[in-house]
Motif scaffolding. Sequence first.
Motif, short mmCIF file in Angstrom:
data_model
loop_
_atom_site.label_atom_id
_atom_site.label_comp_id
_atom_site.label_asym_id
_atom_site.label_seq_id
_atom_site.Cartn_x
_atom_site.Cartn_y
_atom_site.Cartn_z
N ASN A 1 41.16 17.44 -12.63
CA ASN A 1 42.29 18.00 -13.22
C ASN A 1 43.02 19.02 -12.14
N PRO A 2 44.14 18.76 -11.59
CA PRO A 2 44.62 19.55 -10.41
C PRO A 2 45.05 20.85 -10.84
N VAL B 1 50.38 10.27 -16.00
CA VAL B 1 49.27 11.17 -15.98
C VAL B 1 48.17 10.60 -16.69
N LEU B 2 48.44 9.96 -18.02
CA LEU B 2 47.12 9.48 -18.63
C LEU B 2 46.46 8.30 -18.00
N ASN B 3 47.21 7.74 -16.94
CA ASN B 3 46.57 6.88 -16.16
C ASN B 3 45.56 7.39 -14.93
N LYS B 4 45.69 8.79 -15.04
CA LYS B 4 45.25 9.35 -13.81
C LYS B 4 43.70 9.62 -14.00
N ASP B 5 42.78 9.35 -12.97
CA ASP B 5 41.51 9.63 -12.94
C ASP B 5 40.70 10.80 -13.78
N TYR B 6 41.57 11.72 -13.52
CA TYR B 6 41.04 13.18 -14.37
C TYR B 6 41.20 12.95 -15.67
N ILE B 7 41.96 12.08 -16.24
CA ILE B 7 41.85 11.91 -17.60
C ILE B 7 40.78 11.07 -18.18
N MET B 8 40.20 10.09 -17.16
CA MET B 8 39.20 9.60 -17.15
C MET B 8 37.95 10.39 -17.27
N LYS C 1 38.10 15.19 -27.21
CA LYS C 1 38.74 14.39 -28.07
C LYS C 1 40.09 13.94 -27.60
N TRP C 2 40.55 12.68 -27.96
CA TRP C 2 41.76 12.13 -27.48
C TRP C 2 42.85 13.24 -27.54
N SER C 3 42.84 13.80 -28.78
CA SER C 3 44.24 14.61 -28.90
C SER C 3 44.00 15.96 -27.93
N SER C 4 42.90 16.32 -27.66
CA SER C 4 42.75 17.37 -26.68
C SER C 4 43.05 16.83 -25.29
N VAL C 5 42.62 15.91 -24.98
CA VAL C 5 42.83 14.90 -23.68
C VAL C 5 44.39 15.37 -23.48
N ILE C 6 45.21 14.96 -24.32
CA ILE C 6 46.47 14.84 -24.56
C ILE C 6 47.19 16.28 -24.21
N LEU C 7 46.50 17.13 -25.19
CA LEU C 7 47.55 18.56 -25.04
C LEU C 7 47.00 19.40 -24.08
N LYS C 8 45.49 19.04 -23.73
CA LYS C 8 44.96 20.16 -22.72
C LYS C 8 45.01 19.77 -21.36
N HIS C 9 44.79 18.35 -21.15
CA HIS C 9 44.73 17.64 -19.64
C HIS C 9 46.08 16.98 -19.44
N GLY C 10 46.49 16.43 -20.38
CA GLY C 10 47.89 15.47 -20.11
C GLY C 10 49.04 16.22 -19.88
N LEU C 11 49.35 17.11 -21.19
CA LEU C 11 50.58 17.67 -21.35
C LEU C 11 50.92 18.76 -20.09
N ARG C 12 49.90 19.57 -19.76
CA ARG C 12 50.51 20.49 -18.65
C ARG C 12 50.61 19.86 -17.36
N ASN C 13 50.07 18.71 -16.96
CA ASN C 13 50.51 18.25 -15.76
C ASN C 13 51.59 17.60 -15.87
N ALA C 14 51.99 16.89 -17.10
CA ALA C 14 53.19 16.39 -17.26
C ALA C 14 54.39 17.28 -17.46
#
Lengths: 384, 350, 308
Positions: free
Chosen positions: B107-108, C198-205, C213-226
């Motif tokens: 994650n960047p 973002v959700l298709n990015k490797d780091y989400i994987m 958890k899926w919800s944390s993936v979205i909020l912690k990893h996805g949201l910030r990057n989006a």
Amino acid sequence: MQHENDKEKKYNKELFSPADVNEEETEKINRQSRTFWQDAFRALRKNVAAMISLAALVLITLLAIFGPMMNEYTPREQDLSRSNLPPKAPVLENIGFLNMDGQETYVFEHISAEQAQMNAESRFGEGDYVEYETLSEGDGSVGSAQVQASVDTYAEAGVEENFWFGTDRLGRDQWTRTWDGTRVSLYIALIATLLDLFIGVAYGGISGFFGGRTDNILQRILEILSGIPNLVILILMIVVLDPGILSISLAIAITGWIGMSRIVRGEILKLKNEEFVLASQTLGLSNSKVITRHLVPNTLGLIIINTMFTIPNAIFFEAFLSFIGLGLQAPNASLGVLIDNGFDALQTTPHVLIFPAVVLSVLMIAFNILADGMRDAFDPKMRD
Amino acid sequence: MSNETILEVKNLSVSFKTANGEVQAVRDISFSVGKGETLAIVGESGSGKSVTTKALMGLLPAPKGYIKNGNILYGDEDFAKLSDKQMTKYRGKDFAMIFQDPMTSLNPTMKVGTQVMEGLRMHRGMNKEEAKTEAVRLLELVRIPDAKARMDQYPHQFSGGMRQRVVIAIALACDPKVLIADEPTTALDVTIQAQILDIMKDIQEEFETSIIFITHDLGVVANVADRVAVMYAGKIVEIGAVDELFYNPKHPYTWGLLGSMPTVDQREEELFAIPGTPPDLLHPPKGDAFAPRNRYALKIDYEEQPPMFQVSETHYAATWLLHENSPDVQPPASVQQRIEEMDGKWEAGQ
Amino acid sequence: MARYIVTRIVYMVITLFIIASITFFLMKLMPGTPLSAADRLPEAQQQIVLEQYGLDKPVPLQYVDYMLGLVQGDLGVSFQFDNRDVSSILENRIGPSLQLGIQSLIIGSFLGAILGLIAAIFHNGILDFSSTLLAVIGTSIPSFIFAGLLQYYLGVQWQVLPVATWGTFAHTIMPTIALLIFPMAICARFMRTEMLEVLNKDYIMTARAKGVKWSSVILKHGLRNALIPLITVLGPLAVSLLTGTLVIEQIFAVPGIGEQFVTAVTTNDYPMIMGTTLFFSFLFVLIILIIDILYGIIDPRIRLDGGK
């Protein structure tokens, strides 16, 4: 794991002789191949919303071209004897909720039915164009009695012909004016497209292709140009010229293509460093060949998509300016002007507002949905 | 290497729904992984090896990709039957994964330390301080110099090799029983590759981790694997111990792979190339999927899929050439020569 | 980063200088005297008026005067409003415009981000479809049509909110809603695309493989990057609100700069037009600059590399 569980199964010995392998056959690609554009158009055709939008745009364009010729009125022809007529159209007048029968109903309230009736009659008088109906007899308190007057406004004004979209305060035919105004929007769309395609693509293409100092100078100019809000340019235009379609066109000409030129430049810069372009340059392909063979086909999708997004913006720009009175001026019709007029009499004659507002909204929505659809179809990145 | 089986995959089929129909990416494969063992899965792009690992992790792209059939047995659980939510318990804890491209798998916008600590706090219930200490230890384990200071940096401040170490550290955070590595060295320089492989080997020795190693590089396979499974067109065509596969390959596709492997002392003879392209898994062929590219193809290859023939206790191959009725076909001379060369080098190296 | 900011500020100053010069000379090119009312005055009095505004000096001198005044924040004197300073009129009028602009930008982008997020999470579902449709309608239908509908129904028919003018918070509600629909729709569309990407990015994987958890993936990893790229649209949106206030202020009779500006144009109040134009341009380049710097601060990749 699947072992030799069917060992006992008897196979024909013949089956174990070598098969004739056709060398050509092995190199054959199994799936029929389609070009990028075939794929893109197939995807676009499958997009229902985009296709409906396209149909709507074609319809609006046809109406804009032929609509004003479909009756004998001209956009500026005034006749106060037929002012503020509600819409009336054959066939459609029989569909109740459309409210296109030229009928209007008014409700009069008073303490008793008689007095309410008297008020109504003093407004509309006696005649076969008006019918009175007592809705409530009333009990003597204020506003308890109600009398409804149903007026055939066309008969009242003594007008025989139909006005499909009604008329405005000055008795001008709204049908003719609405489609005449739509022409303005489409004209602006055309101007914006042409400028995008000619100035935007050329500027961006030159900047990206030649790079170096040319690029540097062109980009510095752009940096300054894009710092000027287009509203400011328009204001300066209308101060020098007059508010109107020329000022708007010029304002779009000065800044409208900047977005396109940036996108094209970025894409060309990217493509220029791609191996297939480098390869063909190394092999001695001339600049013009590189441009026509590689750069143009590979940026075309992006250019089309971006044009599609420019169009609704330009249409909005004109409508917005005309609405606040900085664009086209009365008695010229444009959708913005018509909507502005409609606002003045929103409560009494809503039809003056509704038709141009609906046409403008449909135009904008259709262009946006079609643009979205094209982006999904033409941008390989967007494909699932 | 013990004989205790830790993971067993039975008749697994994975499909993808696409606009054109169902793509059968993995078709009825079975294999098992023993404790502390490294199983390499090799095959060309599109052979289904990556999809297999995603299925194992429960990371198929829902709702397009789904397990159509089969079992993934781990302990008392069948992963093929678990929901995504139930899988989160195992992911990162019992099963961990290392991805191919270290440039994109971190994650960047999150500090490297935080990314390592995430799993520790979640699965091992550590508080922030404990997780921090442990994360530094993990980064040191994968030989990241100055680990403490690196904790507060972002991925873009790391080189590719260093990032892959971080990815490994993340995967190791909870002492996973099974480590799935999806081409972990493909995107790296050769020298860095060797370092990463070393790290993985050391870790395996220390923790008895089982590793499923996805690659298309047979050189790497020879280096790290205990057993090898060769995949073609969504099926396992040959599986066996690493020396069985390298010295006694039975499937013509495996011959092709071995023959097309370049070596340093390559003489004037040409590389053996497998002609043609892999089949379209939207409409898998009726018989052996490899038949059209196989110069030893038999008529039956076009009629029926070959079953798994047993070669030795651990070695199986799915080719009709092993059937008693089939003519005696030997690997092409160039491949045989290649095998002998390798043998010689192997002996010299031992 | 510092060098980047300095370069940007230099460009900003050049742009403003060019706009000011163009504005000035275009005004001078205008036929006739700008004092339409003064035309009817006797010759001598006209002379007095011209002197009063400094219009009797040669044009280059007027230009220098004008530019020197600008540097000190002097935008000239309005013809229409009893010789009041343009800058003081703008000062009086900026309050309502700012309030509307900020309210609608914050609420609009916030609601839009949520809508886009929902659409991305339930990709291809009914929620995705409805929020996408809402976004298309929001970007397509001009704000003045929305404003008209709001005014007609909420103000006239149901009488829940004041129809127009300014005063209480209730007065700000309808203009704010009318203004925020566009930024909301744009943010929703942008957020949806960005989040899906973002959700298709490797780091989400990677995060999911960690067992997050899926919800944390979205909020912690996805949201910030989006959200980081979302900042880039805020600049253009803020600028679009500048123009949006023109219509909305006119429709709801809000005593802001936009309404003032339209009046100035229709009454040929040149110093007022020039002043407001320059003020708009200044805001425009300032907003773009601030957003660019903000982006640099929030994105660690840019922040630590010392600028692109």
